[in-house]
Scaffold this motif. Structure first.
Motif, short mmCIF file in Angstrom:
data_model
loop_
_atom_site.label_atom_id
_atom_site.label_comp_id
_atom_site.label_asym_id
_atom_site.label_seq_id
_atom_site.Cartn_x
_atom_site.Cartn_y
_atom_site.Cartn_z
N ASP A 143 1.72 7.17 5.15
CA ASP A 143 2.84 6.66 4.36
C ASP A 143 3.33 5.28 4.81
N GLU A 144 3.31 5.06 6.14
CA GLU A 144 3.84 3.75 6.58
C GLU A 144 2.93 2.60 6.11
N ASP A 145 1.65 2.85 6.02
CA ASP A 145 0.74 1.85 5.46
C ASP A 145 1.04 1.63 3.98
N LYS A 146 1.21 2.74 3.27
CA LYS A 146 1.47 2.62 1.83
C LYS A 146 2.70 1.75 1.58
N GLN A 147 3.75 2.01 2.37
CA GLN A 147 4.99 1.24 2.16
C GLN A 147 4.76 -0.24 2.43
N ARG A 148 3.98 -0.51 3.47
CA ARG A 148 3.77 -1.91 3.84
C ARG A 148 2.90 -2.64 2.81
N LEU A 149 1.94 -1.94 2.26
CA LEU A 149 0.94 -2.61 1.42
C LEU A 149 1.42 -2.86 0.00
N GLU A 150 2.27 -1.99 -0.51
CA GLU A 150 2.72 -2.17 -1.89
C GLU A 150 3.48 -3.48 -1.98
N GLY A 151 3.17 -4.25 -2.99
CA GLY A 151 3.86 -5.53 -3.15
C GLY A 151 3.08 -6.70 -2.55
N MET A 187 -2.64 -6.13 -3.99
CA MET A 187 -3.41 -5.35 -3.02
C MET A 187 -3.54 -3.90 -3.50
N VAL A 188 -2.49 -3.43 -4.18
CA VAL A 188 -2.46 -2.05 -4.67
C VAL A 188 -2.33 -2.10 -6.18
N TRP A 189 -3.32 -1.58 -6.86
CA TRP A 189 -3.33 -1.59 -8.33
C TRP A 189 -2.62 -0.34 -8.83
N LYS A 190 -1.54 -0.55 -9.59
CA LYS A 190 -0.83 0.58 -10.19
C LYS A 190 -1.35 0.77 -11.60
N LYS A 196 -2.94 5.02 -8.13
CA LYS A 196 -3.02 3.72 -7.47
C LYS A 196 -4.35 3.59 -6.73
N SER A 197 -4.84 2.36 -6.65
CA SER A 197 -6.09 2.13 -5.91
C SER A 197 -5.97 0.82 -5.13
N LEU A 198 -6.79 0.69 -4.09
CA LEU A 198 -6.82 -0.54 -3.30
C LEU A 198 -7.74 -1.56 -3.98
N VAL A 199 -7.33 -2.84 -3.96
CA VAL A 199 -8.16 -3.92 -4.50
C VAL A 199 -8.59 -4.79 -3.31
N LEU A 200 -9.88 -4.67 -2.94
CA LEU A 200 -10.40 -5.36 -1.75
C LEU A 200 -11.72 -6.04 -2.10
N GLY A 201 -12.54 -6.29 -1.13
CA GLY A 201 -13.89 -6.78 -1.39
C GLY A 201 -14.13 -8.19 -0.89
N CYS A 202 -15.39 -8.63 -1.03
CA CYS A 202 -15.82 -9.91 -0.45
C CYS A 202 -15.28 -11.11 -1.22
#
Ligand code: OGA
Ligand code: MN
Length: 277
Positions: A143-151, A187-190, A196-202
């Motif tokens: 959860d602490e990661d989720k809070q930090r990453l959103e936004g 970073m987080v696609w709603k 929700k999913s993570l948006v990452l990659g090269c």
């Protein structure tokens, strides 16, 4: 995921968090009768494998069109030759980026919904396609990661991926890739579905508003997290296999193979239906 749909599609799970094999016949797939169930299973499982289904080019196009709107390539072709052989594909160099975790079409306003790949010629060694589930990777974060990453917002560009496969490019090449542009993505696609999913990659260059070091550390940490074995599936191809992936909830990459091996895959794409948000 409803058991009824899994049974109707004669599907079996590959890994708990990603991938299902579908054992419908080619006629069933082309009929369109199962299209909405396949779309649902795809969203749930990230990757669907149709072992040795043996689609011709025309059949792959028809199957793609049962699932949504086929997205043509830049030159207007319906099918794209995925190969590192510059004789078969003049822009083969650009595909070298496909050996690193990525989403297709991060430079587009609306990224493509899904890609469909059929194996025509295999590399004698290497050349698997690997997938990771970025919905599950998000959902399993503390959860602490989720809070930090959103936004958080991340700059993506094709020129970022250039340095993965060509670490000392010419200025001309760098400028050519830079002309494709840059995009700031969440970073987080709603998704509209509420997931929700993570948006990452090269293509991810840096996280806005933090130091270069912190940004790199975070991007590397999240890529490492999202590509752990429990979130990934490595498809070892047989000729005639078709695989479809949900490009909005997965990343993928090819494992290394000899560019001169003749490996050839044919790709169709489904037009995106939802912008990054
Ligand atoms: C693609 C891609 C991977 C592969 O076609 O978008 O990344 O294994 N392909 O060829
Ligand atoms: Mn790709």
């Amino acid at each position: 995921m409803s058991v009824a749909i899994q049974e109707k599609l004669k599907s079996t799970k590959i890994n708990p968090f990603i991938g299902s094999q579908v054992h419908l016949s080619k006629d069933d797939l082309l009929s369109g009768e199962f299209a909405s169930d396949l779309r649902e299973l795809l969203e749930q499982r990230g990757v669907l494998v149709f072992p040795k289904i043996g689609f011709t080019e025309d059949e792959q196009v028809r199957f793609t069109k049962t699932l949504g709107n086929l997205a043509p390539e830049m030159a207007g072709e319906l099918l794209y030759k995925v190969t590192l052989d510059t004789k078969a594909n003049a822009r083969a160099d650009y595909l070298k980026g496909s050996m690193y975790w990525h989403l297709d079409g991060t430079m587009n306003e609306v990224p493509i919904l899904a890609s469909i790949l059929t194996a025509k010629v295999l590399a004698p060694t290497g050349g698997n396609t690997e997938f990771c589930n970025t919905y599950s990777a998000w959902e399993q974060l503390p959860d602490e990661d989720k809070q930090r990453l959103e936004g958080l917002r991340v700059m993506h560009s094709a020129w970022t991926s250039l340095f993965y496969y060509d670490p000392e490019p010419t200025l001309a090449k760098t400028r050519e890739m830079m002309s494709i542009g840059e995009r700031i993505l969440p970073m987080v696609w709603k998704h509209r579905s509420g997931r929700k999913s993570l948006v990452l990659g090269c293509t991810a260059h840096h996280v806005e508003g933090v130091s270069a070091r912190e940004s790199t550390e975070l991007l590397v940490r999240l890529r490492e997290w999202a590509t752990q074995p429990q979130f990934t599936y490595s498809h070892k191809w047989s000729v005639g296999d078709t695989v479809i992936w949900d490009n909005t909830g997965t990343m993928h990459r090819a494992t290394p193979y000899d560019p001169a091996s003749g490996r050839l895959m044919l790709r169709t794409k489904l037009q995106g239906e939802e912008p990054f948000a």
